[in-house]
Write a protein that holds these residues in place. Structure first.
Motif, mmCIF file in Angstrom:
data_model
loop_
_atom_site.group_PDB
_atom_site.id
_atom_site.type_symbol
_atom_site.label_atom_id
_atom_site.label_comp_id
_atom_site.label_asym_id
_atom_site.label_seq_id
_atom_site.Cartn_x
_atom_site.Cartn_y
_atom_site.Cartn_z
ATOM 1 N N SER A 69 0.837 -1.202 0.000
ATOM 2 C CA SER A 69 0.000 0.000 0.000
ATOM 3 C C SER A 69 0.865 1.243 0.000
ATOM 4 N N GLU A 70 0.258 2.361 -0.430
ATOM 5 C CA GLU A 70 0.974 3.627 -0.435
ATOM 6 C C GLU A 70 1.250 4.116 0.979
ATOM 7 N N GLU A 71 0.345 3.832 1.913
ATOM 8 C CA GLU A 71 0.549 4.253 3.295
ATOM 9 C C GLU A 71 1.785 3.600 3.893
ATOM 10 N N ILE A 72 1.949 2.311 3.663
ATOM 11 C CA ILE A 72 3.138 1.613 4.157
ATOM 12 C C ILE A 72 4.385 2.169 3.485
ATOM 13 N N ALA A 73 4.314 2.416 2.180
ATOM 14 C CA ALA A 73 5.454 2.978 1.468
ATOM 15 C C ALA A 73 5.853 4.331 2.049
ATOM 16 N N ARG A 74 4.863 5.163 2.357
ATOM 17 C CA ARG A 74 5.141 6.490 2.910
ATOM 18 C C ARG A 74 5.766 6.375 4.308
ATOM 19 N N ASN A 75 5.229 5.483 5.127
ATOM 20 C CA ASN A 75 5.766 5.314 6.476
ATOM 21 C C ASN A 75 7.218 4.843 6.443
ATOM 22 N N LYS A 182 21.962 5.210 -20.451
ATOM 23 C CA LYS A 182 21.209 6.319 -19.857
ATOM 24 C C LYS A 182 19.794 5.862 -19.505
ATOM 25 N N ARG A 183 19.308 6.354 -18.357
ATOM 26 C CA ARG A 183 17.947 6.024 -17.939
ATOM 27 C C ARG A 183 17.317 7.249 -17.299
ATOM 28 N N ILE A 184 16.055 7.504 -17.632
ATOM 29 C CA ILE A 184 15.327 8.670 -17.134
ATOM 30 C C ILE A 184 14.045 8.176 -16.459
ATOM 31 N N PHE A 185 13.767 8.734 -15.276
ATOM 32 C CA PHE A 185 12.577 8.346 -14.517
ATOM 33 C C PHE A 185 11.747 9.589 -14.198
ATOM 34 N N PHE A 186 10.428 9.409 -14.206
ATOM 35 C CA PHE A 186 9.533 10.485 -13.763
ATOM 36 C C PHE A 186 8.465 9.871 -12.870
ATOM 37 N N GLY A 187 8.279 10.478 -11.677
ATOM 38 C CA GLY A 187 7.294 9.916 -10.770
ATOM 39 C C GLY A 187 6.841 10.890 -9.711
ATOM 40 N N ARG A 188 5.822 10.477 -8.989
ATOM 41 C CA ARG A 188 5.247 11.270 -7.892
ATOM 42 C C ARG A 188 5.857 10.810 -6.570
ATOM 43 N N GLU A 189 6.322 11.763 -5.783
ATOM 44 C CA GLU A 189 6.955 11.424 -4.507
ATOM 45 C C GLU A 189 5.919 10.912 -3.511
ATOM 46 N N ILE A 190 6.223 9.756 -2.920
ATOM 47 C CA ILE A 190 5.383 9.182 -1.872
ATOM 48 C C ILE A 190 5.909 9.587 -0.500
ATOM 49 N N GLY A 191 7.224 9.560 -0.338
ATOM 50 C CA GLY A 191 7.844 9.922 0.929
ATOM 51 C C GLY A 191 9.348 9.988 0.763
ATOM 52 N N ALA A 192 10.011 10.566 1.762
ATOM 53 C CA ALA A 192 11.470 10.705 1.702
ATOM 54 C C ALA A 192 12.025 10.745 3.112
ATOM 55 N N ALA A 193 13.277 10.346 3.251
ATOM 56 C CA ALA A 193 13.929 10.313 4.557
ATOM 57 C C ALA A 193 14.051 11.720 5.135
ATOM 58 N N ASP A 194 13.910 11.788 6.444
ATOM 59 C CA ASP A 194 14.089 13.055 7.146
ATOM 60 C C ASP A 194 15.552 13.175 7.567
ATOM 61 N N ARG A 195 16.382 13.613 6.646
ATOM 62 C CA ARG A 195 17.822 13.723 6.938
ATOM 63 C C ARG A 195 18.134 14.898 7.861
ATOM 64 N N LYS A 196 17.134 15.716 8.185
ATOM 65 C CA LYS A 196 17.369 16.800 9.138
ATOM 66 C C LYS A 196 17.684 16.261 10.530
ATOM 67 N N LEU A 197 17.342 15.002 10.754
ATOM 68 C CA LEU A 197 17.694 14.383 12.030
ATOM 69 C C LEU A 197 19.199 14.389 12.260
ATOM 70 N N LEU A 198 19.959 14.200 11.187
ATOM 71 C CA LEU A 198 21.403 14.021 11.337
ATOM 72 C C LEU A 198 22.100 15.292 11.815
ATOM 73 N N PRO A 199 21.870 16.465 11.214
ATOM 74 C CA PRO A 199 22.492 17.660 11.786
ATOM 75 C C PRO A 199 21.957 17.999 13.175
ATOM 76 N N THR A 200 20.703 17.636 13.462
ATOM 77 C CA THR A 200 20.150 17.895 14.794
ATOM 78 C C THR A 200 20.887 17.102 15.854
ATOM 79 N N TYR A 201 21.191 15.834 15.547
ATOM 80 C CA TYR A 201 21.814 14.943 16.528
ATOM 81 C C TYR A 201 23.305 14.725 16.274
ATOM 82 N N GLN A 202 23.921 15.522 15.435
ATOM 83 C CA GLN A 202 25.343 15.317 15.128
ATOM 84 C C GLN A 202 26.192 15.411 16.389
ATOM 85 N N LEU A 203 27.261 14.642 16.402
ATOM 86 C CA LEU A 203 28.074 14.528 17.610
ATOM 87 C C LEU A 203 28.761 15.833 17.979
ATOM 88 N N LYS A 204 29.144 16.623 16.993
ATOM 89 C CA LYS A 204 29.935 17.815 17.302
ATOM 90 C C LYS A 204 29.138 18.852 18.082
#
Length: 488
Positions: A69-75, A182-204
């Motif tokens: 399902s799309e819901e599982i894919a998004r989660n 060469k390969r070209i793709f076009f699609g609708r975004e379902i979800g994406a990783a929240d990489r903002k977590l990494l600078p928030t929790y970075q060790l430095k």
């Protein structure tokens, strides 16, 4: 339904194991009952279908995955650390003419809800292995005019996000997996990783750090493979400054930790710079408890079993820090007998410790996990390996109560890697099982990995490398493989 999964091109061995674990966490594998049936466990974990795009390398960031399902894919995508994006693919091709034909052939019933006049949209152009200029990006977007978008463009907060992704034959010596066509793709975004977590929790930027603090990205990957979610009880027997438990607490888990060094878990560097202050820094729920405890002598009362949902840790293996267990040289040699610390001296007392080999440490860890994990609970831990002839030994520690789910290698040098082992508990703990595991431990230690004993691993990692080429030691660019995927 099949979705296009685009990974970040890093930690290649971790990408699919993390995705599969999250698929299990969010219910992608249907089962008629809710218990952890041993006969169905392996089938459920292996039920995700994966495909590669036409003529793509196995390390390509582009994969097709079948999800219910799309819901599982998004989660999955939103929780993941290594999924750059998950997309409903509207079309693909080796040229823009093929792409146009593919998009036009995609069912109108699937496209029309996202092309309506009352919705807003945004199109992003992305590429792998090359850079596309801003002008070329605009030209490519204008070239999609055959798609009948009726809504307004909204670049800040669109209702629907569309991606045009392109990869090409960019050569074989730039450190990326080779692409033949060469390969070209076009699609609708379902979800994406929240990489903002990494600078928030970075060790430095963390308040309290130790020499072996776990990197935030790896800590979140470990948490995902352990199926951590709100309300689960997570334990780290080598807690240190709490990096792994911080990642678990971010996702709502209850946490506990232990460390043999009382100065770490109790004192830190003061009342405002300790393990507790790390949780306070991020506004996370405090651990249930942090114990001064020894993995070799667990603090649990006799008869206590199956209370933990996950054990996640990075055992000491003698590279940055060596393992220690409670005792002392005089006690081991019999010079002094066991003693009780007087009550008035306990506050400042530092218990005596002795060296603790990795083989013994891992055996104790498996025994602890077999006893304390609930059925279906996961043990996730790092295990060091030496690389010989560009490969590693796969003789990992075993236990009758556990099944190995996945082993993900992270190369640290040409001769040294660490492998993230994810194991699931499949059987109850009994005295007979404990004795069988003890025998397996001795066989494993004596016959397979003698270098694990104290000092040998560190010597293998830091000793001078010798590469004999025509009687001389030399390194050249040509001696390096053209594509070294494990290094990213």
């Amino acid at each position: 339904m099949w979705y296009l999964c685009v990974f970040y091109h890093r930690l290649l061995d971790y990408r699919k194991p993390e995705f599969d674990s999250l698929a299990e966490l969010f219910g992608a594998f249907s089962s008629s009952d809710s218990d952890n049936n041993n006969n169905n466990a392996q089938q459920r974990r292996n039920s995700l279908e994966w495909k590669l795009p036409h003529r793509h390398h196995q390390d390509s960031p582009f994969h097709f995955v079948n999800l219910p399902s799309e819901e599982i894919a998004r989660n999955i995508a939103n929780r993941s650390i290594l999924v750059k994006g998950l997309y409903e693919l509207w079309g693909e091709g080796s040229s823009y003419e093929e792409l146009q034909e593919s998009i036009k052939n995609y069912p109108d019933g699937r496209k029309s809800p996202y092309l309506a006049s009352e919705s807003t949209f945004k199109i992003t152009v992305d590429s792998f292995g090359k850079v596309i200029s801003l002008q070329d990006q605009n030209d490519r977007i204008e070239g999609l005019s055959y798609i009948p978008f009726k809504g307004q463009v909204n670049l800040q907060n669109p209702d629907h996000k569309f991606w045009l992704m392109e990869t090409d034959d960019y050569g074989s010596r730039n450190g990326l997996p080779p692409v033949v066509q060469k390969r070209i793709f076009f699609g609708r975004e379902i979800g994406a990783a929240d990489r903002k977590l990494l600078p928030t929790y970075q060790l430095k930027s963390r308040n309290y750090l130790g020499p072996t603090a776990m990197d935030a990205e790896i800590a979140f990957l470990m948490i995902n493979q352990a199926l951590v979610k709100p309300g689960k009880l997570v334990y780290d027997p080598f807690v240190g400054t709490g990096s792994i438990l911080i990642a678990a607490a971010h996702f709502g888990a209850m946490t506990m930790g232990a460390d043999i060094d009382i100065r770490v878990v109790r004192d830190g560097r003061g009342p405002d710079c300790n393990v507790w202050s790390n949780f306070k820094q991020y506004g996370l729920q405090m651990p249930i408890s942090l114990l001064r405890a020894d993995n070799n002598l667990p603090p649990w009362r006799s008869g206590l079993k199956e209370v933990l949902d996950a054990i996640i840790c990075d055992p000491p293996y003698g590279v940055r820090a060596g393992g220690r267990k409670s005792t002392g040289r005089k006690l081991v040699k019999g010079v002094v007998g066991p003693y009780t610390v007087p009550y008035d001296k306990r506050t400042d007392h530092i218990p005596s410790t002795a060296s603790y080999s990795l083989a013994e440490c891992v055996n104790d860890l498996l025994d602890l996990a077999a006893k304390m994990l609930v059925m279906g609970g996961r043990l996730v831990y790092f295990y060091p390996v030496l690389r010989e002839n560009d490969s590693i030994s796969t003789n990992y520690p075993k236990h009758p109560c556990f099944e190995l789910v996945t082993a993900s290698e992270q190369m640290l040098s040409l001769r040294y890697s660490r492998v993230l082992l994810t194991m699931v508990k499949i059987g109850p703990y009994t005295e007979e099982i404990a004795e069988s595991a003890r025998i397996k431990h001795f066989e494993f230690r004596d016959n397979h990995l003698k270098w694990l004993e104290e000092g040998n691993l560190r010597y293998s990692v830091f000793s001078t490398a010798e590469l004999e080429l025509d009687g001389a030691t030399k390194f050249t660019n040509e001696s390096k493989p053209k594509y070294r995927g494990k290094y990213v």
